[in-house]
Design a protein around this motif. Structure first.
Motif, PDB file in Angstrom:
ATOM      1  N   ALA A  40      35.391  33.915  45.955  1.00  0.00           N
ATOM      2  CA  ALA A  40      35.169  32.911  44.920  1.00  0.00           C
ATOM      3  C   ALA A  40      36.387  31.998  44.864  1.00  0.00           C
ATOM      4  O   ALA A  40      37.483  32.379  45.299  1.00  0.00           O
ATOM      5  CB  ALA A  40      34.940  33.591  43.581  1.00  0.00           C
ATOM      6  N   PRO A  41      36.242  30.787  44.333  1.00  0.00           N
ATOM      7  CA  PRO A  41      37.372  29.847  44.267  1.00  0.00           C
ATOM      8  C   PRO A  41      38.566  30.457  43.545  1.00  0.00           C
ATOM      9  O   PRO A  41      38.429  31.020  42.458  1.00  0.00           O
ATOM     10  CB  PRO A  41      36.788  28.668  43.483  1.00  0.00           C
ATOM     11  CG  PRO A  41      35.329  28.717  43.744  1.00  0.00           C
ATOM     12  CD  PRO A  41      34.994  30.183  43.831  1.00  0.00           C
ATOM     13  N   GLY A  42      39.728  30.359  44.185  1.00  0.00           N
ATOM     14  CA  GLY A  42      40.950  30.852  43.577  1.00  0.00           C
ATOM     15  C   GLY A  42      41.119  32.356  43.605  1.00  0.00           C
ATOM     16  O   GLY A  42      42.064  32.883  43.016  1.00  0.00           O
ATOM     17  N   LYS A  43      40.210  33.054  44.296  1.00  0.00           N
ATOM     18  CA  LYS A  43      40.284  34.509  44.339  1.00  0.00           C
ATOM     19  C   LYS A  43      40.396  34.987  45.777  1.00  0.00           C
ATOM     20  O   LYS A  43      40.158  34.243  46.728  1.00  0.00           O
ATOM     21  CB  LYS A  43      39.063  35.125  43.654  1.00  0.00           C
ATOM     22  CG  LYS A  43      38.974  34.808  42.171  1.00  0.00           C
ATOM     23  CD  LYS A  43      37.881  35.614  41.509  1.00  0.00           C
ATOM     24  CE  LYS A  43      37.857  35.365  40.002  1.00  0.00           C
ATOM     25  NZ  LYS A  43      36.813  36.177  39.324  1.00  0.00           N
ATOM     26  N   GLN A  44      40.731  36.243  45.940  1.00  0.00           N
ATOM     27  CA  GLN A  44      40.834  36.819  47.277  1.00  0.00           C
ATOM     28  C   GLN A  44      39.449  37.159  47.808  1.00  0.00           C
ATOM     29  O   GLN A  44      38.478  37.206  47.059  1.00  0.00           O
ATOM     30  CB  GLN A  44      41.686  38.083  47.236  1.00  0.00           C
ATOM     31  CG  GLN A  44      41.065  39.244  46.459  1.00  0.00           C
ATOM     32  CD  GLN A  44      41.989  40.457  46.414  1.00  0.00           C
ATOM     33  OE1 GLN A  44      43.188  40.366  46.628  1.00  0.00           O
ATOM     34  NE2 GLN A  44      41.419  41.609  46.143  1.00  0.00           N
ATOM     35  N   ARG A  45      39.386  37.366  49.113  1.00  0.00           N
ATOM     36  CA  ARG A  45      38.139  37.765  49.736  1.00  0.00           C
ATOM     37  C   ARG A  45      37.918  39.256  49.490  1.00  0.00           C
ATOM     38  O   ARG A  45      38.782  40.076  49.803  1.00  0.00           O
ATOM     39  CB  ARG A  45      38.180  37.472  51.236  1.00  0.00           C
ATOM     40  CG  ARG A  45      36.860  37.642  51.937  1.00  0.00           C
ATOM     41  CD  ARG A  45      36.944  37.197  53.385  1.00  0.00           C
ATOM     42  NE  ARG A  45      37.264  35.789  53.516  1.00  0.00           N
ATOM     43  CZ  ARG A  45      37.254  35.142  54.684  1.00  0.00           C
ATOM     44  NH1 ARG A  45      36.945  35.799  55.798  1.00  0.00           N
ATOM     45  NH2 ARG A  45      37.562  33.863  54.734  1.00  0.00           N
ATOM     46  N   ASP A  46      36.769  39.593  48.947  1.00  0.00           N
ATOM     47  CA  ASP A  46      36.471  40.975  48.578  1.00  0.00           C
ATOM     48  C   ASP A  46      35.285  41.522  49.358  1.00  0.00           C
ATOM     49  O   ASP A  46      34.354  40.794  49.690  1.00  0.00           O
ATOM     50  CB  ASP A  46      36.142  41.075  47.078  1.00  0.00           C
ATOM     51  CG  ASP A  46      37.343  40.810  46.196  1.00  0.00           C
ATOM     52  OD1 ASP A  46      37.147  40.248  45.103  1.00  0.00           O
ATOM     53  OD2 ASP A  46      38.468  41.164  46.599  1.00  0.00           O
ATOM     54  N   LEU A  47      35.325  42.810  49.568  1.00  0.00           N
ATOM     55  CA  LEU A  47      34.209  43.493  50.232  1.00  0.00           C
ATOM     56  C   LEU A  47      32.989  43.484  49.330  1.00  0.00           C
ATOM     57  O   LEU A  47      33.082  43.718  48.121  1.00  0.00           O
ATOM     58  CB  LEU A  47      34.613  44.932  50.558  1.00  0.00           C
ATOM     59  CG  LEU A  47      33.590  45.815  51.253  1.00  0.00           C
ATOM     60  CD1 LEU A  47      34.297  46.810  52.165  1.00  0.00           C
ATOM     61  CD2 LEU A  47      32.727  46.576  50.260  1.00  0.00           C
ATOM     62  N   VAL A  48      31.829  43.229  49.925  1.00  0.00           N
ATOM     63  CA  VAL A  48      30.561  43.317  49.208  1.00  0.00           C
ATOM     64  C   VAL A  48      29.793  44.550  49.685  1.00  0.00           C
ATOM     65  O   VAL A  48      29.356  45.369  48.883  1.00  0.00           O
ATOM     66  CB  VAL A  48      29.716  42.061  49.432  1.00  0.00           C
ATOM     67  CG1 VAL A  48      28.352  42.201  48.761  1.00  0.00           C
ATOM     68  CG2 VAL A  48      30.435  40.821  48.913  1.00  0.00           C
TER      69      VAL A  48
END
Length: 116
Positions: A40-48
């Motif tokens: 998401a904008p301004g956030k880190q890449r997270d596992l789904v």
């Protein structure tokens, strides 16, 4: 070099569904683990979600019961079925493939926007 191409993103209302696809340029039989991540904008890449070659799945707590990862070996493609979408699911979704020795490939990302 393996290329991954995502598709299926778009704009959907809260409560709706989307199915993301990740098409690989080579056979997916040799992939140790395939997955989906989001940023998401301004956030880190997270596992789904991830799916191992042995069929073991893992999901982020926030998507359990709503998202399902699956694969189609015949078409060298894996999917992320997303149901009951929420505005907080809005992000760029990336597919990922991990081969032996940790060699990893990423797709270019596909935007998912969930309106309230």
């Amino acid at each position: 070099q393996v290329q991954l191409v995502e598709s299926g993103g778009g704009l959907v209302q809260a409560g709706g569904s989307l199915r993301l696809s990740c098409a690989a340029s080579a056979s997916i039989f040799s992939i140790n683990a395939m997955g989906w991540y989001r940023q998401a904008p301004g956030k880190q890449r997270d596992l789904v979600a991830t799916l191992t070659s042995g069929g073991i799945t893992n999901y982020a707590d926030s998507v359990k019961g709503r998202f399902t990862i699956s694969r189609d070996n015949a078409n060298d493609t894996w999917y992320l079925q997303m149901n009951s979408l929420k505005p907080e699911d809005t992000a760029v979704y990336y597919c990922n493939a991990v081969y032996a020795f940790g060699i990893t490939y990423w797709g270019q990302g596909t935007q998912v926007t969930v309106s309230s």
